[in-house]
Design a protein around this motif. Structure first.
Motif, mmCIF file in Angstrom:
data_model
loop_
_atom_site.group_PDB
_atom_site.id
_atom_site.type_symbol
_atom_site.label_atom_id
_atom_site.label_comp_id
_atom_site.label_asym_id
_atom_site.label_seq_id
_atom_site.Cartn_x
_atom_site.Cartn_y
_atom_site.Cartn_z
ATOM 1 N N UNK A 238 26.887 -18.205 31.254
ATOM 2 C CA UNK A 238 25.577 -17.599 31.499
ATOM 3 C C UNK A 238 25.742 -16.160 31.960
ATOM 4 N N UNK A 239 24.692 -15.384 31.743
ATOM 5 C CA UNK A 239 24.652 -13.992 32.188
ATOM 6 C C UNK A 239 23.417 -13.818 33.066
ATOM 7 N N UNK A 240 23.623 -13.359 34.289
ATOM 8 C CA UNK A 240 22.487 -13.192 35.192
ATOM 9 C C UNK A 240 22.600 -11.920 36.010
ATOM 10 N N UNK A 254 22.808 -5.238 29.063
ATOM 11 C CA UNK A 254 21.830 -4.429 28.322
ATOM 12 C C UNK A 254 22.534 -3.432 27.399
ATOM 13 N N UNK A 255 23.693 -2.946 27.809
ATOM 14 C CA UNK A 255 24.443 -2.022 26.954
ATOM 15 C C UNK A 255 24.816 -2.667 25.622
ATOM 16 N N UNK A 257 23.103 -5.649 24.216
ATOM 17 C CA UNK A 257 21.973 -6.214 23.469
ATOM 18 C C UNK A 257 20.853 -5.202 23.259
ATOM 19 N N UNK A 259 18.410 -4.942 25.123
ATOM 20 C CA UNK A 259 17.173 -5.554 25.622
ATOM 21 C C UNK A 259 16.946 -5.180 27.082
ATOM 22 N N UNK A 260 15.716 -4.736 27.383
ATOM 23 C CA UNK A 260 15.397 -4.353 28.759
ATOM 24 C C UNK A 260 15.641 -5.520 29.723
ATOM 25 N N UNK A 261 15.379 -6.748 29.247
ATOM 26 C CA UNK A 261 15.527 -7.887 30.177
ATOM 27 C C UNK A 261 16.987 -8.186 30.536
ATOM 28 N N UNK A 262 17.921 -7.537 29.861
ATOM 29 C CA UNK A 262 19.336 -7.743 30.188
ATOM 30 C C UNK A 262 19.885 -6.695 31.164
ATOM 31 N N UNK A 265 22.477 -7.511 34.019
ATOM 32 C CA UNK A 265 23.006 -8.869 33.826
ATOM 33 C C UNK A 265 24.503 -8.809 33.533
ATOM 34 N N UNK A 304 12.964 -6.269 38.411
ATOM 35 C CA UNK A 304 12.339 -6.921 37.255
ATOM 36 C C UNK A 304 13.268 -7.921 36.594
ATOM 37 N N UNK B 17 24.224 0.991 20.591
ATOM 38 C CA UNK B 17 24.484 0.389 21.893
ATOM 39 C C UNK B 17 23.426 0.784 22.921
ATOM 40 N N UNK B 20 16.937 1.025 22.736
ATOM 41 C CA UNK B 20 16.196 -0.124 23.217
ATOM 42 C C UNK B 20 15.813 -0.997 22.039
ATOM 43 N N UNK B 21 16.131 -2.266 22.095
ATOM 44 C CA UNK B 21 15.770 -3.187 21.021
ATOM 45 C C UNK B 21 14.481 -3.900 21.402
ATOM 46 N N UNK B 97 19.890 -15.416 28.594
ATOM 47 C CA UNK B 97 20.939 -15.530 29.619
ATOM 48 C C UNK B 97 22.061 -16.464 29.208
ATOM 49 N N UNK B 98 21.994 -16.978 27.965
ATOM 50 C CA UNK B 98 23.056 -17.862 27.477
ATOM 51 C C UNK B 98 22.708 -19.342 27.588
ATOM 52 N N UNK B 99 21.587 -19.654 28.230
ATOM 53 C CA UNK B 99 21.165 -21.048 28.407
ATOM 54 C C UNK B 99 20.851 -21.672 27.043
ATOM 55 N N UNK B 130 8.045 -11.371 34.270
ATOM 56 C CA UNK B 130 9.413 -10.870 34.053
ATOM 57 C C UNK B 130 10.407 -11.987 34.314
ATOM 58 N N UNK B 151 12.853 -16.893 28.048
ATOM 59 C CA UNK B 151 13.431 -15.802 27.240
ATOM 60 C C UNK B 151 14.203 -16.306 26.025
#
Lengths: 357, 162
Positions: A238-240, A254-255, A257, A259-262, A265, A304, B17, B20-21, B97-99, B130, B151
């Motif tokens: 897992x990544x958190x 995030x670097x 993916x 994705x802002x949500x990463x 993590x 966030x 890299x 933003x995706x 998160x990998x879950x 969030x 997510x």
């Protein structure tokens, strides 16, 4: 005409010679049933006795660095559960790495390597430290060329791969095979799980705290470690974002993916042999396990992207971090020390095979 | 020339890299039409609302698209086609998160069950908070919300072959 036949026969003999090379013997890896069999071994790189033996030599081989002074083992020392005790390790050119060296343990169950999970498999992972300019700093081609000059390597590659060609691809394959054997499953916690060890009172309380989610409304105290470090492997791919910073200096996953949500993590590291692998976190900011526990207990930074599993995990109503009692911290620490496997760090199968290196 | 190509390659890698995706859900594996859904796509599909008792012990309304509709759009075997060997297919749901959690296809199909599993993007009329969104799988009627993954990034269909 005659000459052609002779050459043809010689080619045939050579081909036959190659085909009679003894096939490598599959390596017998074993682990407790409670680790599960969700292991990751690529079909094109099965783990063999010969491959592991070669991989062990390469792991300790300083010719794999540009200045012949570093091997994988420089930063991954067996006595320190394959870490080096440093906040950031120095590369062959003296430059410090941007992140803390990760422990090598129970990698058979890991799919995505590095703190940010950017390498899918050990073979892919190994290329980076070998070739990165500020790590071992040498192209795989140069590494292979240097090994060809050492008298023992061609025969070893022949035994593993069926011919004596030494290539970068084969170097990383052998290294990965060795790394897959680094299984740690003989800690006091394992002995407890196998019914061979009676934990102390503090250790028992630590185990219970580790796996219990706190619920102050029902007067249940816990440290809620199990969601991310759950199960006997104390690891689950897992990544958190674990609340180190409100605004992370290193964006982590995030670097990779985008994705802002990463943001912020990082890999949830295994806790196996954790007492031996200080300092802690991707930036090595915590020198001791006490500091790590204090972080979760009192210093979680809200953001966030903070893991939802840390957002309202507290032993006090409306709390934003665990708020453990001093004795509870000691109990958790006792559990974490149960994960030290002294046979793993002394196992001769993982040690330096070279007499003087 | 070779050098400038390399610089260009490195530069484009750097841009990949750091760019933003947009969040998305990718549907792949045993599908006839591999699919990538973005947040706006869910609003053009038939939406439904289901209730889930969350970890806080309270019921919450989740709105989004029934998973079955998404699977149909990707050409996954559903309904009448869900017979024979197709009954040994499973769906692996993967989160950022990998879950990971797993369902057999029959668990998700209206020919087999009245339960509607939803790929939700709203809870109680608001975008997901969030850490949970923009896509959350919502699996009503289970004693633990453990399969109601946060997510969600991938839906992978495979055959169980053992």
């Amino acid at each position: 005409m005659m000459k052609i036949i002779v050459v043809g026969m010689m080619t045939a003999l050579l081909a036959a010679g190659v085909s009679v090379v003894r096939k490598p013997v599959p390596a017998a890896l074993s682990w407790p049933a409670y680790f599960g069999n969700r292991v990751f071994v690529p079909a094109d790189n099965p783990t063999t006795e010969e491959g592991v033996q070669l991989g062990r030599m390469l792991f300790y081989e300083k010719a794999l660095s540009v200045n012949d002074k570093m091997s994988c083992a420089t930063c991954h020392q067996q006595a320190k559960a394959f870490t080096d005790g440093k906040t950031f390790s120095a590369g062959a050119d003296g430059t410090l790495q941007p992140r803390n060296t990760m422990a090598l343990v129970n990698l058979l169950w890991v799919r995505l390597l590095f703190w940010d999970g950017r390498a899918a498999g050990l073979e892919e992972q190994a290329i980076t430290p070998l070739t990165a300019p500020h790590e071992m700093g040498q192209s795989l081609e140069n590494a292979a060329a240097k090994l060809r000059q050492r008298k023992h390597y061609p025969a070893l590659f022949l035994r593993v791969f069926g011919n004596d060609s030494i290539t970068g691809d084969r170097i990383v394959k052998a290294l990965a095979q060795f790394e897959r054997t680094l299984i740690s499953a003989n800690s006091r916690y394992d002995q407890y799980l196998q019914g061979k060890y009676q934990p102390t009172v503090s250790e028992s309380k630590g185990i219970s705290l580790f796996y219990t989610n706190p619920d102050p409304s029902r007067n249940i105290r816990g440290a809620s470690c199990g969601h991310c470090h759950g199960g006997p492997k104390t690891y689950s791919d897992l990544f958190h974002n674990n609340g180190l910073d409100a605004v992370p200096a290193d964006k982590g996953r995030q670097n990779i993916t985008g994705q802002a949500y990463d943001n912020g993590r990082f890999r949830v590291a295994t806790l196996r042999n954790i007492a031996l692998t200080a300092p802690y976190m991707h930036d090595g900011r915590f020198k001791t396990l006490e500091e790590v526990i204090d972080h979760y207990s009192e210093h979680i930074a809200q953001s966030e992207t903070l893991s939802p599993f840390l957002q309202r995990s507290s032993n006090i109503p409306e709390g934003t971090s665990l708020q453990l009692f001093p004795q509870e911290k000691k109990d958790l620490l006792a559990f974490l020390h149960m994960l030290t496997d002294s046979s793993f760090i002394t196992d001769p199968r993982f040690s330096n095979p070279f007499p003087v290196n | 020339m070779k050098r400038s190509c390399l610089v260009g390659l490195l530069l484009s890698l750097f841009m990949i890299a750091t760019a933003q995706q947009r969040p998305s859900v990718k549907i792949s594996g045993e599908v006839t039409k591999p699919l990538t859904l973005y947040p706006e796509n869910l609003h053009t599909m038939k939406r439904t609302t289901v209730t889930l008792k969350d970890r806080d012990g309270n019921d919450h309304a989740y709105t989004g698209v029934p998973l079955q509709d998404i699977l149909e759009q990707a050409g996954v075997t559903t309904g009448k086609a869900l017979r024979g060997e197709n009954l040994s297919k499973y769906l692996l749901v993967r989160s950022a998160d990998g879950y990971e959690v797993l369902f057999s296809l029959a668990e998700l199909d209206s020919d087999f069950t009245d339960r509607i599993v939803v790929l939700a993007d709203e809870s109680d009329g608001q975008p997901l908070p969030a850490g949970k969104g923009p896509f959350r799988l919502v699996v009503p009627g289970e004693k633990r919300p453990a399969r109601s993954s946060f997510q969600v990034t991938e839906l992978i269909i495979r055959f169980a072959k053992d």
